[in-house]
Design a protein around this motif. Structure first.
Motif, PDB file in Angstrom:
ATOM      1  N   ARG A 167      -9.767 -11.979   7.083  1.00 20.05           N
ATOM      2  CA  ARG A 167      -9.039 -12.926   7.927  1.00 20.05           C
ATOM      3  C   ARG A 167      -7.608 -12.427   8.060  1.00 20.05           C
ATOM      4  NH1 ARG A 167      -9.457 -18.524   5.089  1.00 20.05           N
ATOM      5  NH2 ARG A 167      -8.413 -19.176   6.971  1.00 20.05           N
ATOM      6  N   PRO A 168      -6.945 -12.709   9.188  1.00 19.77           N
ATOM      7  CA  PRO A 168      -5.543 -12.297   9.303  1.00 19.77           C
ATOM      8  C   PRO A 168      -4.708 -12.993   8.226  1.00 19.77           C
ATOM      9  CG  PRO A 168      -6.224 -13.581  11.235  1.00 19.77           C
ATOM     10  CD  PRO A 168      -7.422 -13.423  10.362  1.00 19.77           C
ATOM     11  N   ALA A 169      -3.646 -12.325   7.812  1.00 22.74           N
ATOM     12  CA  ALA A 169      -2.793 -12.869   6.752  1.00 22.74           C
ATOM     13  C   ALA A 169      -1.368 -12.359   6.928  1.00 22.74           C
ATOM     14  CB  ALA A 169      -3.327 -12.452   5.381  1.00 22.74           C
ATOM     15  N   LEU A 170      -0.451 -13.068   6.304  1.00 25.44           N
ATOM     16  CA  LEU A 170       0.919 -12.578   6.130  1.00 25.44           C
ATOM     17  C   LEU A 170       1.114 -12.384   4.642  1.00 25.44           C
ATOM     18  CD1 LEU A 170       3.133 -14.649   8.583  1.00 25.44           C
ATOM     19  CD2 LEU A 170       2.453 -12.255   8.776  1.00 25.44           C
ATOM     20  N   THR A 171       1.613 -11.203   4.264  1.00 22.87           N
ATOM     21  CA  THR A 171       1.708 -10.866   2.854  1.00 22.87           C
ATOM     22  C   THR A 171       3.003 -10.130   2.538  1.00 22.87           C
ATOM     23  OG1 THR A 171       0.625  -8.720   3.150  1.00 22.87           O
ATOM     24  CG2 THR A 171      -0.821 -10.610   2.689  1.00 22.87           C
ATOM     25  N   ILE A 172       3.204  -9.968   1.245  1.00 23.69           N
ATOM     26  CA  ILE A 172       4.247  -9.098   0.697  1.00 23.69           C
ATOM     27  C   ILE A 172       3.517  -8.126  -0.225  1.00 23.69           C
ATOM     28  CG2 ILE A 172       6.249  -8.967  -0.842  1.00 23.69           C
ATOM     29  CD1 ILE A 172       6.977 -11.835   0.151  1.00 23.69           C
ATOM     30  N   MET A 185      -5.052  -2.039 -12.201  1.00 19.55           N
ATOM     31  CA  MET A 185      -4.955  -2.964 -13.326  1.00 19.55           C
ATOM     32  C   MET A 185      -3.993  -2.433 -14.391  1.00 19.55           C
ATOM     33  SD  MET A 185      -6.619  -5.690 -12.765  1.00 19.55           S
ATOM     34  CE  MET A 185      -7.008  -5.912 -11.043  1.00 19.55           C
ATOM     35  N   ASP A 186      -2.968  -1.708 -13.954  1.00 19.82           N
ATOM     36  CA  ASP A 186      -1.939  -1.199 -14.858  1.00 19.82           C
ATOM     37  C   ASP A 186      -0.914  -2.310 -15.061  1.00 19.82           C
ATOM     38  OD1 ASP A 186       0.282  -0.030 -16.071  1.00 19.82           O
ATOM     39  OD2 ASP A 186       0.171   1.806 -14.879  1.00 19.82           O
ATOM     40  N   MET A 187      -0.954  -2.976 -16.203  1.00 20.61           N
ATOM     41  CA  MET A 187      -0.119  -4.147 -16.445  1.00 20.61           C
ATOM     42  C   MET A 187       1.376  -3.834 -16.459  1.00 20.61           C
ATOM     43  SD  MET A 187      -2.304  -6.538 -16.492  1.00 20.61           S
ATOM     44  CE  MET A 187      -3.625  -5.753 -15.611  1.00 20.61           C
ATOM     45  N   ASP A 188       1.728  -2.561 -16.582  1.00 19.30           N
ATOM     46  CA  ASP A 188       3.139  -2.161 -16.534  1.00 19.30           C
ATOM     47  C   ASP A 188       3.574  -1.725 -15.137  1.00 19.30           C
ATOM     48  OD1 ASP A 188       3.751  -2.647 -19.240  1.00 19.30           O
ATOM     49  OD2 ASP A 188       2.816  -0.744 -19.804  1.00 19.30           O
ATOM     50  N   ASP A 189       2.612  -1.549 -14.223  1.00 17.70           N
ATOM     51  CA  ASP A 189       2.923  -1.091 -12.870  1.00 17.70           C
ATOM     52  C   ASP A 189       1.828  -1.562 -11.907  1.00 17.70           C
ATOM     53  OD1 ASP A 189       4.232   0.204 -10.763  1.00 17.70           O
ATOM     54  OD2 ASP A 189       3.213   2.109 -11.155  1.00 17.70           O
ATOM     55  N   LEU A 190       1.713  -2.880 -11.776  1.00 21.08           N
ATOM     56  CA  LEU A 190       0.712  -3.459 -10.877  1.00 21.08           C
ATOM     57  C   LEU A 190       1.112  -3.243  -9.429  1.00 21.08           C
ATOM     58  CD1 LEU A 190      -0.073  -6.997 -12.355  1.00 21.08           C
ATOM     59  CD2 LEU A 190      -1.681  -5.122 -12.044  1.00 21.08           C
ATOM     60  N   GLU A 191       0.177  -2.768  -8.627  1.00 16.59           N
ATOM     61  CA  GLU A 191       0.379  -2.747  -7.184  1.00 16.59           C
ATOM     62  C   GLU A 191      -0.338  -3.972  -6.648  1.00 16.59           C
ATOM     63  OE1 GLU A 191      -0.284  -0.008  -3.206  1.00 16.59           O
ATOM     64  OE2 GLU A 191      -0.950   0.759  -5.146  1.00 16.59           O
ATOM     65  N   VAL A 192       0.417  -4.866  -6.025  1.00 19.41           N
ATOM     66  CA  VAL A 192      -0.130  -6.154  -5.603  1.00 19.41           C
ATOM     67  C   VAL A 192       0.340  -6.503  -4.199  1.00 19.41           C
ATOM     68  CG1 VAL A 192       1.761  -7.463  -6.694  1.00 19.41           C
ATOM     69  CG2 VAL A 192      -0.432  -8.579  -6.294  1.00 19.41           C
ATOM     70  N   GLU A 193      -0.550  -7.144  -3.461  1.00 19.60           N
ATOM     71  CA  GLU A 193      -0.220  -7.688  -2.148  1.00 19.60           C
ATOM     72  C   GLU A 193      -0.610  -9.161  -2.205  1.00 19.60           C
ATOM     73  OE1 GLU A 193      -1.450  -7.049   2.535  1.00 19.60           O
ATOM     74  OE2 GLU A 193      -1.877  -5.464   1.080  1.00 19.60           O
ATOM     75  N   PHE A 194       0.314 -10.037  -1.847  1.00 22.17           N
ATOM     76  CA  PHE A 194       0.033 -11.467  -1.962  1.00 22.17           C
ATOM     77  C   PHE A 194       0.551 -12.211  -0.744  1.00 22.17           C
ATOM     78  CE2 PHE A 194       4.149 -10.706  -3.803  1.00 22.17           C
ATOM     79  CZ  PHE A 194       4.918 -11.805  -3.483  1.00 22.17           C
ATOM     80  N   GLY A 195      -0.117 -13.303  -0.419  1.00 20.23           N
ATOM     81  CA  GLY A 195       0.301 -14.073   0.742  1.00 20.23           C
ATOM     82  C   GLY A 195      -0.673 -15.170   1.085  1.00 20.23           C
ATOM     83  N   PHE A 196      -0.707 -15.491   2.379  1.00 11.16           N
ATOM     84  CA  PHE A 196      -1.550 -16.569   2.886  1.00 11.16           C
ATOM     85  C   PHE A 196      -2.373 -16.078   4.072  1.00 11.16           C
ATOM     86  CE2 PHE A 196       2.185 -18.874   1.253  1.00 11.16           C
ATOM     87  CZ  PHE A 196       1.577 -19.860   0.481  1.00 11.16           C
ATOM     88  N   PRO A 197      -3.621 -16.544   4.178  1.00 12.99           N
ATOM     89  CA  PRO A 197      -4.341 -16.318   5.427  1.00 12.99           C
ATOM     90  C   PRO A 197      -3.700 -17.159   6.531  1.00 12.99           C
ATOM     91  CG  PRO A 197      -5.626 -17.727   3.962  1.00 12.99           C
ATOM     92  CD  PRO A 197      -4.393 -17.301   3.211  1.00 12.99           C
TER      93      PRO A 197
END
Length: 157
Positions: A17-22, A64-76
């Motif tokens: 689904r389309p989303a806006l994230t960081i 899953m590197d707890m010292d260097d997580l690459e993450v994208e988060f947001g809302f659909p």
């Protein structure tokens, strides 16, 4: 955890689904303030454009590197929107995944991941290394032990 928890993994086909994230990198210890600030920033951005999230917040973890997580988060969102600054146009993940519901504090989620990894191995599936969490209720009004998180491990096809 103070209670016995059981997980019921199931295979799902996730639909994008389309989303806006960081998208960023962080230590796991910095995730709570990062999410609090970032989700608020995206919500304000949506409000300024006369729209709102089309579902609960999510986070996509690329490692899953707890010292260097690459993450994208947001809302659909209902329809694709152009981002601005660190807010980007993106989408929720798609493809085959093994999913379970976790109920409890975010910082005690590890047994749910362990369950999904074991189930995947026992059933001949290979995780891609990417995981998605969908946060089904609001931590500002829900006690930690009642927080509901849908966790999905994306699987190799």
């Amino acid at each position: 955890m103070d209670f016995e928890c059981s997980f019921s993994p199931e295979i799902r086909d996730l639909v994008s689904r389309p989303a806006l994230t960081i998208r960023t990198r962080t230590k796991v210890s910095g995730i709570a303030p990062l999410f609090q600030e970032g989700y608020g920033e995206i919500a304000r951005f949506l409000k300024e454009r006369g729209t709102h999230p089309a579902g609960p917040p999510f986070a996509l973890y690329f490692n899953m590197d707890m010292d260097d997580l690459e993450v994208e988060f947001g809302f659909p969102v209902e329809a694709p929107l152009e981002g601005s600054g660190r807010i980007i146009a993106s989408s929720t993940p798609s493809g085959k995944a093994v999913t379970t519901l976790y109920i409890g504090p975010y910082n005690e989620v590890e047994p749910a991941y362990d369950s999904l990894l074991k189930w995947s191995a026992d059933n001949g599936f290979t995780p891609t290394g990417r995981a998605c969490e969908v946060y089904l209720n609001d931590p500002s009004v829900t006690p930690g032990e009642l927080l509901k998180t849908e966790i999905s491990l994306l699987l190799a096809e």
